[in-house]
Design an enzyme around this catalytic site. Sequence first.
Site, mmCIF file in Angstrom:
data_model
loop_
_atom_site.group_PDB
_atom_site.id
_atom_site.type_symbol
_atom_site.label_atom_id
_atom_site.label_comp_id
_atom_site.label_asym_id
_atom_site.label_seq_id
_atom_site.Cartn_x
_atom_site.Cartn_y
_atom_site.Cartn_z
ATOM 1 N N GLU A 38 -12.587 -6.867 -3.141
ATOM 2 C CA GLU A 38 -12.177 -7.459 -2.232
ATOM 3 C C GLU A 38 -12.721 -7.149 -1.077
ATOM 4 O O GLU A 38 -13.113 -6.046 -0.602
ATOM 5 C CB GLU A 38 -10.438 -6.921 -1.865
ATOM 6 N N ARG A 91 0.778 4.543 0.532
ATOM 7 C CA ARG A 91 -0.117 5.695 1.021
ATOM 8 C C ARG A 91 0.448 7.072 0.718
ATOM 9 O O ARG A 91 1.495 7.393 0.544
ATOM 10 C CB ARG A 91 -0.079 5.487 2.581
ATOM 11 N N THR A 112 -6.407 0.558 7.006
ATOM 12 C CA THR A 112 -7.547 1.008 6.461
ATOM 13 C C THR A 112 -8.886 0.365 7.088
ATOM 14 O O THR A 112 -8.944 -0.671 7.202
ATOM 15 C CB THR A 112 -7.719 0.229 4.957
ATOM 16 N N ARG A 131 3.866 6.441 4.858
ATOM 17 C CA ARG A 131 4.285 6.324 6.227
ATOM 18 C C ARG A 131 5.048 4.912 6.368
ATOM 19 O O ARG A 131 5.847 4.695 7.188
ATOM 20 C CB ARG A 131 3.113 6.219 7.207
ATOM 21 N N HIS A 181 0.804 -1.163 0.093
ATOM 22 C CA HIS A 181 -0.008 0.105 -0.117
ATOM 23 C C HIS A 181 0.841 1.272 0.111
ATOM 24 O O HIS A 181 1.550 1.551 0.970
ATOM 25 C CB HIS A 181 -0.960 0.043 1.184
ATOM 26 N N GLU A 231 -2.030 -1.347 -3.510
ATOM 27 C CA GLU A 231 -3.519 -0.680 -2.664
ATOM 28 C C GLU A 231 -3.055 0.686 -2.894
ATOM 29 O O GLU A 231 -2.000 1.300 -2.688
ATOM 30 C CB GLU A 231 -3.208 -1.103 -1.303
HETATM 31 N N1 PXP Z 1 -6.390 -5.959 2.135
HETATM 32 C C1 PXP Z 1 -6.462 -4.492 1.960
HETATM 33 C C2 PXP Z 1 -7.249 -3.808 1.189
HETATM 34 C C3 PXP Z 1 -5.870 -3.641 2.998
HETATM 35 O O1 PXP Z 1 -5.742 -2.377 3.078
HETATM 36 C C4 PXP Z 1 -5.334 -4.254 3.958
HETATM 37 C C5 PXP Z 1 -4.464 -3.562 5.088
HETATM 38 O O2 PXP Z 1 -3.312 -2.963 4.535
HETATM 39 C C6 PXP Z 1 -5.154 -5.910 4.005
HETATM 40 C C7 PXP Z 1 -5.570 -6.518 3.066
HETATM 41 C C8 PXP Z 1 -4.212 -6.683 4.897
HETATM 42 O O3 PXP Z 1 -4.744 -6.536 6.328
HETATM 43 P P1 PXP Z 1 -4.024 -7.011 7.513
HETATM 44 O O4 PXP Z 1 -2.626 -6.384 7.681
HETATM 45 O O5 PXP Z 1 -4.763 -6.810 8.523
HETATM 46 O O6 PXP Z 1 -3.854 -8.514 7.281
#
Ligand code: PXP
Length: 246
Positions: free
Chosen positions: A153, A47, A103, A51, A45, A72
Site C-alpha cells: 500500500e 494499535r 501513521t 487508543r 488499525h 492494520e
Molecule cells: N492506510 C493506512 C495504512 C493507514 O495507516 C491509514 C491511517 O490509519 C489509512 C490508510 C487511512 O488514512 P486516512 O485516515 O488519512 O484516510
Amino acid sequence: MDEARLGVNIDHVATLRQARGTTYPDPVTAAALAELGGADQITIHLREDRRHIQERDLRILRETVQTRLNLEMAATKEMSKIAYEFKPEMATLVPEKREELTTEGGLDVALHRDAVKETVRFLKDGDIRVSLFVDPDIDQIRAAHKVSADAVELHTGAYCEAKSAVLRKAELQRLLDAAKTCAKIGLPVYAGHGLNLVNVGQVASILEITEFNIGHSILARAVFIGMQAAVAEMKTAIRQARRPGA
Ligand code: PXP
C-alpha cells in the site's frame, strides 16, 4: 472500466467512543453502514496502545463484516498472534510510534527486513494475505517483493500534504513510478492516507492502483451527510477518475 476497491477505515468512530469511554458510537454499526454505502472492505488499525480500536471490535467485526476485513498492525509478536487468531482477509503491516497522531511514514522494509520477513511468513502460514504500507520508493517496493509480501500500500501522505503545485506534481510522479514498478514485478499495489474528495481523483486515475484505504475524510463527511452517503460519494469519485478519457 477499471474498478478499484474502496476500503473504509473506521478507526475514528472508535476514537470518538474512547474520548468519553462510552459504548457509542460503535465501529461495528459504522462498518455495516459503510458496506451499505458500497465499501468493498473494512479497515481497522489495532494499535499497541489501543487508543481507538479494541480487541472487542476486532472480534465482533470478524463475525459481522460481509466484505473483507483488513487489519492494520505493527510487525510485532503480540499483534501477529492476534491476527493469526482472528484471521482477517488481509493484514497491512504499518510502522507504529506511540507519540504519533496517525501513521506518519511508510514501513522501512529494507531496514527491518528480517523482522518483516518473519512476520510475513507467520501470517501467510495462517492464510492471511499480507500487504506492506510503504513510501512510494522503488527500494522499499523491491524489499517488499523480496520478503514475499502479497501487496504493497503506497503512502499517499506526502502527495496529499504537498504545499505547492510543483511539490504535488513531483509526489504524484513518485506514486505513478512506484505503481508502475509494482505492476512490472507483478506486485498488487494499493494506496492510502490523507485522501479526500479533492485529492483522490489524481491518485485514483493511476490504474495500476487497485485498492484505496480511506478513513478520516470519509468520517468527517459522515458527520454531516451520514456514513452511507459519505462512502457512496467517495466510491463515485474514484470510479469517475478511472473512466476512460476522465
Ligand atoms: N492506510 C493506512 C495504512 C493507514 O495507516 C491509514 C491511517 O490509519 C489509512 C490508510 C487511512 O488514512 P486516512 O485516515 O488519512 O484516510
